[in-house]
Scaffold this motif. Structure first.
Motif, mmCIF file in Angstrom:
data_model
loop_
_atom_site.group_PDB
_atom_site.id
_atom_site.type_symbol
_atom_site.label_atom_id
_atom_site.label_comp_id
_atom_site.label_asym_id
_atom_site.label_seq_id
_atom_site.Cartn_x
_atom_site.Cartn_y
_atom_site.Cartn_z
ATOM 1 N N ALA A 170 1.335 -0.939 -0.019
ATOM 2 C CA ALA A 170 0.360 -0.292 -0.190
ATOM 3 C C ALA A 170 0.997 1.308 -0.140
ATOM 4 C CB ALA A 170 -0.660 0.189 1.017
ATOM 5 N N GLU A 171 2.053 1.196 0.956
ATOM 6 C CA GLU A 171 2.797 2.432 1.074
ATOM 7 C C GLU A 171 3.350 2.576 -0.695
ATOM 8 O OE1 GLU A 171 5.371 1.801 3.893
ATOM 9 O OE2 GLU A 171 4.004 1.903 5.918
ATOM 10 N N ILE A 172 3.834 1.281 -1.142
ATOM 11 C CA ILE A 172 4.925 1.510 -2.710
ATOM 12 C C ILE A 172 4.044 2.003 -3.474
ATOM 13 C CG2 ILE A 172 5.657 -0.108 -4.607
ATOM 14 C CD1 ILE A 172 6.199 -1.608 -2.156
ATOM 15 N N ALA A 173 2.395 2.085 -3.063
ATOM 16 C CA ALA A 173 1.109 2.222 -4.183
ATOM 17 C C ALA A 173 1.531 3.711 -3.852
ATOM 18 C CB ALA A 173 0.245 1.581 -4.050
ATOM 19 N N GLU A 174 2.318 4.515 -3.201
ATOM 20 C CA GLU A 174 1.305 5.997 -3.080
ATOM 21 C C GLU A 174 1.836 6.163 -4.305
ATOM 22 O OE1 GLU A 174 2.675 7.377 1.060
ATOM 23 O OE2 GLU A 174 1.339 5.906 1.891
ATOM 24 N N HIS A 175 1.351 7.696 -4.225
ATOM 25 C CA HIS A 175 2.176 8.423 -6.086
ATOM 26 C C HIS A 175 3.229 9.765 -5.331
ATOM 27 C CE1 HIS A 175 0.255 5.910 -8.163
ATOM 28 N NE2 HIS A 175 -1.110 6.001 -7.900
ATOM 29 N N GLU A 176 2.683 10.008 -4.622
ATOM 30 C CA GLU A 176 3.957 11.291 -3.942
ATOM 31 C C GLU A 176 4.014 10.877 -2.745
ATOM 32 O OE1 GLU A 176 0.858 14.678 -3.236
ATOM 33 O OE2 GLU A 176 0.532 14.417 -5.954
ATOM 34 N N LEU A 177 5.168 11.820 -1.956
ATOM 35 C CA LEU A 177 6.105 11.525 -1.440
ATOM 36 C C LEU A 177 6.544 13.048 -0.311
ATOM 37 C CD1 LEU A 177 8.159 10.250 0.762
ATOM 38 C CD2 LEU A 177 9.970 10.697 -0.947
ATOM 39 N N ARG A 178 5.225 12.947 0.376
ATOM 40 C CA ARG A 178 5.377 14.525 0.942
ATOM 41 C C ARG A 178 6.505 14.943 1.781
ATOM 42 N NH1 ARG A 178 1.941 18.772 -1.107
ATOM 43 N NH2 ARG A 178 0.351 17.397 -2.719
ATOM 44 N N LEU A 179 7.905 15.437 1.748
ATOM 45 C CA LEU A 179 8.668 15.933 2.601
ATOM 46 C C LEU A 179 8.891 17.263 3.879
ATOM 47 C CD1 LEU A 179 11.760 14.288 0.336
ATOM 48 C CD2 LEU A 179 10.220 12.688 2.515
ATOM 49 N N THR A 180 9.449 16.901 5.130
ATOM 50 C CA THR A 180 9.303 17.966 5.939
ATOM 51 C C THR A 180 10.901 17.660 6.808
ATOM 52 O OG1 THR A 180 8.425 19.502 7.839
ATOM 53 C CG2 THR A 180 8.555 17.283 7.989
ATOM 54 N N ARG A 181 10.982 18.726 6.505
ATOM 55 C CA ARG A 181 12.508 19.071 7.057
ATOM 56 C C ARG A 181 12.697 19.542 8.458
ATOM 57 N NH1 ARG A 181 17.181 18.661 8.670
ATOM 58 N NH2 ARG A 181 19.082 20.139 8.155
ATOM 59 N N GLU A 182 13.394 18.863 9.227
ATOM 60 C CA GLU A 182 13.304 19.310 10.820
ATOM 61 C C GLU A 182 14.729 19.116 11.044
ATOM 62 O OE1 GLU A 182 10.437 15.746 12.629
ATOM 63 O OE2 GLU A 182 9.182 16.332 10.951
ATOM 64 N N GLN A 183 14.992 19.200 12.263
ATOM 65 C CA GLN A 183 16.266 19.402 13.333
ATOM 66 C C GLN A 183 16.755 18.703 12.379
ATOM 67 O OE1 GLN A 183 15.626 20.586 16.873
ATOM 68 N NE2 GLN A 183 16.104 22.812 16.829
ATOM 69 N N ASN A 184 16.134 17.186 13.085
ATOM 70 C CA ASN A 184 17.225 15.906 12.736
ATOM 71 C C ASN A 184 17.547 15.010 11.512
ATOM 72 O OD1 ASN A 184 14.657 15.071 12.852
ATOM 73 N ND2 ASN A 184 15.190 13.646 14.385
ATOM 74 N N GLY A 185 17.008 16.279 10.416
ATOM 75 C CA GLY A 185 16.962 15.194 8.936
ATOM 76 C C GLY A 185 15.785 15.780 8.692
ATOM 77 N N TRP A 186 14.864 15.203 7.294
ATOM 78 C CA TRP A 186 14.041 15.136 6.040
ATOM 79 C C TRP A 186 12.954 14.234 6.534
ATOM 80 C CZ3 TRP A 186 12.068 18.809 3.103
ATOM 81 C CH2 TRP A 186 13.193 19.509 2.895
ATOM 82 N N HIS A 187 12.234 14.356 6.373
ATOM 83 C CA HIS A 187 10.847 12.954 6.962
ATOM 84 C C HIS A 187 9.657 13.302 6.292
ATOM 85 C CE1 HIS A 187 13.214 12.243 11.087
ATOM 86 N NE2 HIS A 187 13.766 13.612 10.961
ATOM 87 N N LYS A 188 9.347 11.973 6.128
ATOM 88 C CA LYS A 188 7.776 12.008 5.642
ATOM 89 C C LYS A 188 6.828 12.867 6.231
ATOM 90 C CE LYS A 188 4.959 8.010 3.729
ATOM 91 N NZ LYS A 188 4.057 6.512 3.840
#
Length: 153
Positions: free
Chosen positions: A132-150
């Motif tokens: 189901a996760e692989i089927a996602e078409h978009e990846l939205r990320l946010t930058r936080e102090q300890n790096g990038w996160h989904k």
């Protein structure tokens, strides 16, 4: 003289019972057959099927799916195929299942179910979740102090 009973209620054409059943004559309905311990009988059939050194045919594949109490759609999700693919394999009753990997996974699922291994169910659930996760078409990320996160969907 021992009479064998051709047990077709399993959906399989090659099962014969030598004993473990009773035959009664009913005045209105004719011959009535009663099989003792159907659950145990189906387990014995299932264990025999998963131990066969050949590819299961469509009828055998269907038997194991039904014993696992899975719909064609549910099994398709687990195997990563469509409901129609599962139906097609099962419809070809006397032909070997075309997808050998799916057939092997069904055998594995059945034997683990019989042996009461819940961790196998957890693995199947995780595979389904990953699909189901692989089927996602978009990846939205946010930058936080300890790096990038989904970002959760």
């Amino acid at each position: 003289m021992v009479m064998s009973y051709h047990y077709t209620d399993s959906g399989l054409d090659n099962i014969w019972l030598e004993d473990g059943y009773t035959v009664e004559e009913h005045p209105n309905y004719g011959q009535l057959i009663s099989v003792k311990n159907v659950r145990g009988l189906h387990e014995a059939i299932g264990r025999w099927l998963v131990g066969q050194p050949r590819t299961l045919n469509g009828a055998e594949f269907r038997f194991l799916r039904l014993e696992l109490d899975l719909s064609q759609k549910s099994l398709g999700v687990i195997l990563g195929v469509t409901e129609q693919a599962v139906a097609k394999w099962e419809k070809a009753k006397d032909k070997a299942v075309a997808n050998r990997s799916a057939e092997r996974l069904l055998r594995l699922a059945y034997i683990n179910y019989l042996d009461g291994k819940p961790e196998f169910s957890a693995v199947i659930d995780r595979i389904t979740q990953l699909d189901a996760e692989i089927a996602e078409h978009e990846l939205r990320l946010t930058r936080e102090q300890n790096g990038w996160h989904k970002i959760a969907a």
